[in-house]
Scaffold this motif. Structure first.
Motif, PDB file in Angstrom:
ATOM      1  N   ARG A  29       0.644  -1.400  -0.374  1.00 53.96           N
ATOM      2  CA  ARG A  29      -0.099  -0.404  -0.099  1.00 53.96           C
ATOM      3  C   ARG A  29       0.929   1.128  -0.236  1.00 53.96           C
ATOM      4  N   LEU A  30       1.773   1.048   0.408  1.00 49.40           N
ATOM      5  CA  LEU A  30       2.648   2.374   0.552  1.00 49.40           C
ATOM      6  C   LEU A  30       3.360   2.926  -0.520  1.00 49.40           C
ATOM      7  N   PRO A  31       3.580   4.471  -1.045  1.00 48.97           N
ATOM      8  CA  PRO A  31       3.814   4.623  -2.152  1.00 48.97           C
ATOM      9  C   PRO A  31       5.197   5.287  -2.795  1.00 48.97           C
ATOM     10  N   ASP A  32       6.088   4.559  -2.295  1.00 53.14           N
ATOM     11  CA  ASP A  32       6.959   4.332  -3.079  1.00 53.14           C
ATOM     12  C   ASP A  32       7.964   3.467  -2.521  1.00 53.14           C
ATOM     13  N   LEU A  33       9.113   3.171  -3.254  1.00 53.65           N
ATOM     14  CA  LEU A  33      10.466   2.465  -2.342  1.00 53.65           C
ATOM     15  C   LEU A  33      10.781   2.702  -1.262  1.00 53.65           C
ATOM     16  N   TYR A  34      11.256   4.613  -0.529  1.00 47.93           N
ATOM     17  CA  TYR A  34      11.374   4.551   0.385  1.00 47.93           C
ATOM     18  C   TYR A  34      11.103   4.076   1.671  1.00 47.93           C
ATOM     19  N   THR A  35       9.730   4.732   1.536  1.00 51.41           N
ATOM     20  CA  THR A  35       8.592   3.894   2.708  1.00 51.41           C
ATOM     21  C   THR A  35       7.879   3.010   2.940  1.00 51.41           C
ATOM     22  N   ARG A  36       8.302   1.763   1.704  1.00 52.40           N
ATOM     23  CA  ARG A  36       7.764   0.609   1.395  1.00 52.40           C
ATOM     24  C   ARG A  36       9.029  -0.495   2.321  1.00 52.40           C
ATOM     25  N   MET A  37      10.436   0.580   1.956  1.00 55.83           N
ATOM     26  CA  MET A  37      11.207  -0.527   2.765  1.00 55.83           C
ATOM     27  C   MET A  37      11.714   0.014   4.528  1.00 55.83           C
ATOM     28  N   HIS A  38      10.975   1.025   4.010  1.00 52.78           N
ATOM     29  CA  HIS A  38      10.660   1.359   6.347  1.00 52.78           C
ATOM     30  C   HIS A  38      10.413   0.261   6.699  1.00 52.78           C
ATOM     31  N   ALA A  39       8.761  -0.254   6.305  1.00 53.03           N
ATOM     32  CA  ALA A  39       7.928  -0.845   6.759  1.00 53.03           C
ATOM     33  C   ALA A  39       8.341  -2.462   6.875  1.00 53.03           C
ATOM     34  N   ALA A  40       9.284  -2.390   5.585  1.00 55.18           N
ATOM     35  CA  ALA A  40       9.272  -4.275   5.683  1.00 55.18           C
ATOM     36  C   ALA A  40      10.289  -4.420   6.877  1.00 55.18           C
ATOM     37  N   ALA A  41      11.604  -3.553   6.674  1.00 57.40           N
ATOM     38  CA  ALA A  41      12.417  -3.699   7.744  1.00 57.40           C
ATOM     39  C   ALA A  41      11.743  -3.327   8.762  1.00 57.40           C
ATOM     40  N   LYS A  42      11.256  -2.287   9.366  1.00 59.70           N
ATOM     41  CA  LYS A  42      10.801  -2.390  10.849  1.00 59.70           C
ATOM     42  C   LYS A  42      10.181  -3.746  10.891  1.00 59.70           C
ATOM     43  N   ALA A  43       7.987  -3.319  10.673  1.00 58.31           N
ATOM     44  CA  ALA A  43       7.558  -4.571  10.955  1.00 58.31           C
ATOM     45  C   ALA A  43       8.094  -5.654  10.710  1.00 58.31           C
ATOM     46  N   GLY A  44       8.743  -5.888  10.170  1.00 56.87           N
ATOM     47  CA  GLY A  44       9.273  -7.537   9.870  1.00 56.87           C
ATOM     48  C   GLY A  44      10.187  -8.079  10.687  1.00 56.87           C
ATOM     49  N   TRP A  98       8.631   9.978  -3.664  1.00 58.56           N
ATOM     50  CA  TRP A  98       6.502   9.708  -3.352  1.00 58.56           C
ATOM     51  C   TRP A  98       6.307  11.041  -3.754  1.00 58.56           C
ATOM     52  N   SER A  99       5.423  11.443  -4.653  1.00 52.51           N
ATOM     53  CA  SER A  99       5.179  13.012  -5.349  1.00 52.51           C
ATOM     54  C   SER A  99       5.177  13.834  -3.652  1.00 52.51           C
ATOM     55  N   ALA A 101       6.549  13.695  -0.428  1.00 54.00           N
ATOM     56  CA  ALA A 101       7.264  13.691  -0.060  1.00 54.00           C
ATOM     57  C   ALA A 101       7.544  15.505   0.092  1.00 54.00           C
ATOM     58  N   LYS A 102       8.232  15.752   1.014  1.00 56.00           N
ATOM     59  CA  LYS A 102       8.368  17.222   1.334  1.00 56.00           C
ATOM     60  C   LYS A 102       9.991  17.937   1.138  1.00 56.00           C
ATOM     61  N   ILE A 103      10.652  16.819   1.226  1.00 58.38           N
ATOM     62  CA  ILE A 103      12.223  17.400   1.104  1.00 58.38           C
ATOM     63  C   ILE A 103      13.302  16.411   1.363  1.00 58.38           C
ATOM     64  N   ASP A 104      14.076  16.276  -0.202  1.00 58.59           N
ATOM     65  CA  ASP A 104      14.883  15.506  -0.236  1.00 58.59           C
ATOM     66  C   ASP A 104      16.248  15.908  -0.383  1.00 58.59           C
ATOM     67  N   GLU A 105      16.676  15.539   1.702  1.00 61.10           N
ATOM     68  CA  GLU A 105      18.038  15.686   2.339  1.00 61.10           C
ATOM     69  C   GLU A 105      19.319  15.246   1.639  1.00 61.10           C
ATOM     70  N   LEU A 106      18.961  14.616   0.491  1.00 57.61           N
ATOM     71  CA  LEU A 106      20.369  14.308  -0.108  1.00 57.61           C
ATOM     72  C   LEU A 106      20.455  14.657  -1.718  1.00 57.61           C
ATOM     73  N   LYS A 107      19.535  15.116  -2.403  1.00 58.12           N
ATOM     74  CA  LYS A 107      19.608  16.179  -2.975  1.00 58.12           C
ATOM     75  C   LYS A 107      21.038  17.383  -3.804  1.00 58.12           C
ATOM     76  N   GLY A 108      21.581  16.894  -4.362  1.00 57.84           N
ATOM     77  CA  GLY A 108      22.241  17.895  -4.947  1.00 57.84           C
ATOM     78  C   GLY A 108      24.249  17.536  -3.836  1.00 57.84           C
ATOM     79  N   LYS A 109      23.627  16.674  -2.610  1.00 55.87           N
ATOM     80  CA  LYS A 109      25.109  15.893  -2.266  1.00 55.87           C
ATOM     81  C   LYS A 109      26.410  14.945  -2.707  1.00 55.87           C
ATOM     82  N   TYR A 110      25.454  14.358  -3.614  1.00 60.66           N
ATOM     83  CA  TYR A 110      25.945  11.961  -4.929  1.00 60.66           C
ATOM     84  C   TYR A 110      26.996  13.387  -5.741  1.00 60.66           C
TER      85      TYR A 110
END
Length: 119
Positions: A29-44, A98-99, A101-110
């Motif tokens: 159900r979650l909208p993007d890779l990053y939120t899905r990854m968080h759900a799978a890691a923590k709750a799983g 996700w469209s 999402a408020k901020i991208d903290e890594l933008k311009g840092k790589y």
């Protein structure tokens, strides 16, 4: 085995199954890779740990309990590393957030070519 241990094991199996189910729903159900990854890691990892503790109680052996403890330690040592690497690989290959999402903290840092952080 006492009745209390049996009921405690049943409760832990149900609670662990609940958390694993929440992780599965999050993956769907979650909208993007990053939120899905968080759900799978923590709750799983948490749900799997509860189920393993229930198995250790049901078997009632110190050897099994020790093995379960090692497996749980492995879960909690490897899950954050795996989540970080999946997220980093997704970010470097251009998977968008996700469209809404408020901020991208890594933008311009790589660095564009090497994939290493500037800094």
């Amino acid at each position: 085995m006492t009745t209390v241990m049996l009921w405690l094991s049943i409760f832990l199996i149900l609670a662990g199954s609940f958390f694993v189910g929440i992780a599965a729903i999050g993956l769907l159900r979650l909208p993007d890779l990053y939120t899905r990854m968080h759900a799978a890691a923590k709750a799983g990892a948490f749900g799997g740990s509860l189920i393993l503790i229930a198995a250790a109680l049901l078997f009632g052996s110190w050897i099994i309990a020790f093995k379960v403890l090692l497996i749980i330690l492995f879960f909690y040592a490897s899950t954050p590393v795996a989540g970080h690497m999946i997220g980093r690989a997704g970010y470097l290959t251009g998977i968008r957030q996700w469209s809404e999402a408020k901020i991208d903290e890594l933008k311009g840092k790589y660095c564009s070519g090497s994939g290493k952080l500037d800094g």
